[in-house]
Design an enzyme around this catalytic site. Sequence first.
Site, PDB file in Angstrom:
ATOM      1  N   GLN A  12       1.214  -1.163  -0.042  1.00 20.60           N
ATOM      2  CA  GLN A  12      -0.091   0.423  -0.077  1.00 20.60           C
ATOM      3  C   GLN A  12       0.940   1.669  -0.031  1.00 20.60           C
ATOM      4  O   GLN A  12       1.418   1.854  -0.124  1.00 20.60           O
ATOM      5  CB  GLN A  12      -0.958   0.067   0.913  1.00 20.60           C
TER       6      GLN A  12
ATOM      7  N   TYR B 175      -7.192  10.406   4.562  1.00 21.23           N
ATOM      8  CA  TYR B 175      -5.856  10.500   4.072  1.00 21.23           C
ATOM      9  C   TYR B 175      -5.477  11.245   2.930  1.00 21.23           C
ATOM     10  O   TYR B 175      -7.064  11.667   2.116  1.00 21.23           O
ATOM     11  CB  TYR B 175      -5.022   9.108   4.120  1.00 21.23           C
TER      12      TYR B 175
ATOM     13  N   ARG C 244      -7.501   1.308  -2.114  1.00 23.64           N
ATOM     14  CA  ARG C 244      -8.136   0.943  -1.757  1.00 23.64           C
ATOM     15  C   ARG C 244      -9.548   2.396  -1.540  1.00 23.64           C
ATOM     16  O   ARG C 244      -8.969   3.775  -0.962  1.00 23.64           O
ATOM     17  CB  ARG C 244      -7.356   0.555  -0.631  1.00 23.64           C
TER      18      ARG C 244
ATOM     19  N   GLY D  83      -8.090  -8.250   9.294  1.00 23.74           N
ATOM     20  CA  GLY D  83      -6.775  -7.984   9.781  1.00 23.74           C
ATOM     21  C   GLY D  83      -6.773  -8.136  10.962  1.00 23.74           C
ATOM     22  O   GLY D  83      -6.137  -8.905  11.132  1.00 23.74           O
ATOM     23  N   ARG D  84      -7.287  -7.147  12.002  1.00 19.63           N
ATOM     24  CA  ARG D  84      -7.490  -8.155  13.105  1.00 19.63           C
ATOM     25  C   ARG D  84      -7.713  -9.234  13.729  1.00 19.63           C
ATOM     26  O   ARG D  84      -6.583 -10.104  14.364  1.00 19.63           O
ATOM     27  CB  ARG D  84      -8.590  -6.962  14.353  1.00 19.63           C
TER      28      ARG D  84
HETATM   29  C1  LIG Z   1      -3.642  -2.157  13.950  1.00 19.44           C
HETATM   30  C2  LIG Z   1      -3.954  -1.285  12.587  1.00 19.44           C
HETATM   31  C3  LIG Z   1      -3.032  -0.929  11.484  1.00 19.44           C
HETATM   32  C4  LIG Z   1      -3.630  -0.467  10.545  1.00 19.44           C
HETATM   33  N1  LIG Z   1      -3.271   0.272   9.181  1.00 19.44           N
HETATM   34  C5  LIG Z   1      -3.918  -0.046   8.422  1.00 19.44           C
HETATM   35  C6  LIG Z   1      -2.841   0.824   7.331  1.00 19.44           C
HETATM   36  O1  LIG Z   1      -1.638   0.502   6.974  1.00 19.44           O
HETATM   37  N2  LIG Z   1      -3.634   0.642   5.956  1.00 19.44           N
HETATM   38  C7  LIG Z   1      -5.071   0.639   5.579  1.00 19.44           C
HETATM   39  O2  LIG Z   1      -5.544   1.123   4.925  1.00 19.44           O
HETATM   40  N3  LIG Z   1      -5.545   0.379   6.625  1.00 19.44           N
HETATM   41  C8  LIG Z   1      -4.874   0.292   8.116  1.00 19.44           C
HETATM   42  N4  LIG Z   1      -6.315  -0.513   9.431  1.00 19.44           N
HETATM   43  C9  LIG Z   1      -7.475  -0.893   8.781  1.00 19.44           C
HETATM   44  C10 LIG Z   1      -7.334  -2.258   8.371  1.00 19.44           C
HETATM   45  O3  LIG Z   1      -6.979  -2.116   7.305  1.00 19.44           O
HETATM   46  C11 LIG Z   1      -8.594  -2.567   7.931  1.00 19.44           C
HETATM   47  O4  LIG Z   1      -9.515  -2.616   7.434  1.00 19.44           O
HETATM   48  C12 LIG Z   1      -9.402  -2.554   9.414  1.00 19.44           C
HETATM   49  O5  LIG Z   1      -8.918  -3.205  11.211  1.00 19.44           O
HETATM   50  C13 LIG Z   1     -10.511  -3.099   9.437  1.00 19.44           C
HETATM   51  O6  LIG Z   1     -10.500  -4.587   9.160  1.00 19.44           O
HETATM   52  P1  LIG Z   1     -10.844  -6.062  10.702  1.00 19.44           P
HETATM   53  O7  LIG Z   1     -11.408  -5.841  11.142  1.00 19.44           O
HETATM   54  O8  LIG Z   1     -10.585  -7.581   9.880  1.00 19.44           O
HETATM   55  O9  LIG Z   1      -9.741  -5.876  11.312  1.00 19.44           O
HETATM   56  C14 LIG Z   1      -5.526  -0.914  10.024  1.00 19.44           C
HETATM   57  C15 LIG Z   1      -6.375  -1.315  11.485  1.00 19.44           C
HETATM   58  C16 LIG Z   1      -5.466  -1.834  12.590  1.00 19.44           C
HETATM   59  C17 LIG Z   1      -5.994  -2.003  13.487  1.00 19.44           C
END
Ligand SMILES: Cc1cc2nc3c(=O)[nH]c(=O)nc-3n(C[C@H](O)[C@H](O)[C@H](O)COP(=O)(O)O)c2cc1C
Length: 319
Positions: free
Chosen positions: A101, A149, A197, A293-294
């Site tokens: 990304q 952003y 994205r 993600g999480r």
């Molecule tokens: C620790 C953390 C770091 C993240 N870093 C990014 C990132 O670098 N770029 C981005 O587009 N989203 C980022 N996000 C959002 C995640 O990509 C994702 O959209 C969000 O966690 C929801 O998905 P989940 O419920 O499966 O975690 C981040 C989220 C978390 C929790």
Amino acid sequence: MINLFTPLKIKGLTLKNRVVLPPLVRFSMVEKDGFVTEGLLEWYKDVAEGEVGMIIVEASCISEDGKLRENQIGIWDDKFIDGLKKIADIGKKYSVPTIIQIHHAGYKEGIATVQEEVLDELLEKFVKAFKRAKVAGFDGIEIHGAHTYLISQLNSRIWNLRDDKYGGSFEKRMYFSEELIKRTKDLFDDKFILGYRMGGNEPDLEDGIEIAKYLQKIGVDVLHVSSGVPDPERKSPVKIDYPETFPLDWVVYMGTEIKKYVTIPVIGVKNIKLEEQASWLVENELLDLVAVGRGMIARPNWVKHAKKEYEKRTGKKVD
Ligand SMILES: Cc1cc2nc3c(=O)[nH]c(=O)nc-3n(C[C@H](O)[C@H](O)[C@H](O)COP(=O)(O)O)c2cc1C
């Protein structure tokens, strides 16, 4: 019938299943200088070994003044290429398509007052960052056009109040993205994919749908639908209305709606934790790919585990 473990081809790349690691900045694993660390490599190795279908490497910054925090990985200089290559190599070793990304955090005060020349320079910095990603050996890039952003601010009807070439009409709000894609189109051969994205609510879902259709038209290979802008005071996210009967998060719902309007693969995300939820989305062709993600932070071998869950739940064997 398609299931969570059915491969998917995006141009010349084959994803061995429908589960994606979304970008996750791992600040605690990155030094203040923006270089990739051993800890970070270990994390990506664990995820690749866990049989994920595609990795989207965390937001890498195109310019030192566009970082979210000090310890975010950099891509603003050639000096980062060696470290980034080590992540790309992990993807190759485990046959997991790995894209990165590309990000700039934008401006707290908004995009309206930023000088045009500054945006011209940032555009060139994005171009250089894409080139570095290719030299490092990634299988593609994902433009970070969500979460308020820089690019989300530019694309958004309520944030972008400019009246120069970067704003004033829908096409002008998309100018930065379109120009970036035009200037880098020679990079995107069959083995280098262009991901985007986007905010599904920019601020409304109707805006998101319009953006998605436009992105497909200008050459995006895979869309990743997340959330867009909060209201201009940044107090609360602009949440869309969605049917009460939809059993998952409203951000996932936006992905499923946007998929109806495009033919390129769509990734959905947010609070998808269980195999059964992910399978429901893919088997009903509501999404092409699901990002976890999480759930993946908690269990880097999420896919391996999901296979077992699937077999137990359905009594069917995954090949
Ligand atoms: C620790 C953390 C770091 C993240 N870093 C990014 C990132 O670098 N770029 C981005 O587009 N989203 C980022 N996000 C959002 C995640 O990509 C994702 O959209 C969000 O966690 C929801 O998905 P989940 O419920 O499966 O975690 C981040 C989220 C978390 C929790």
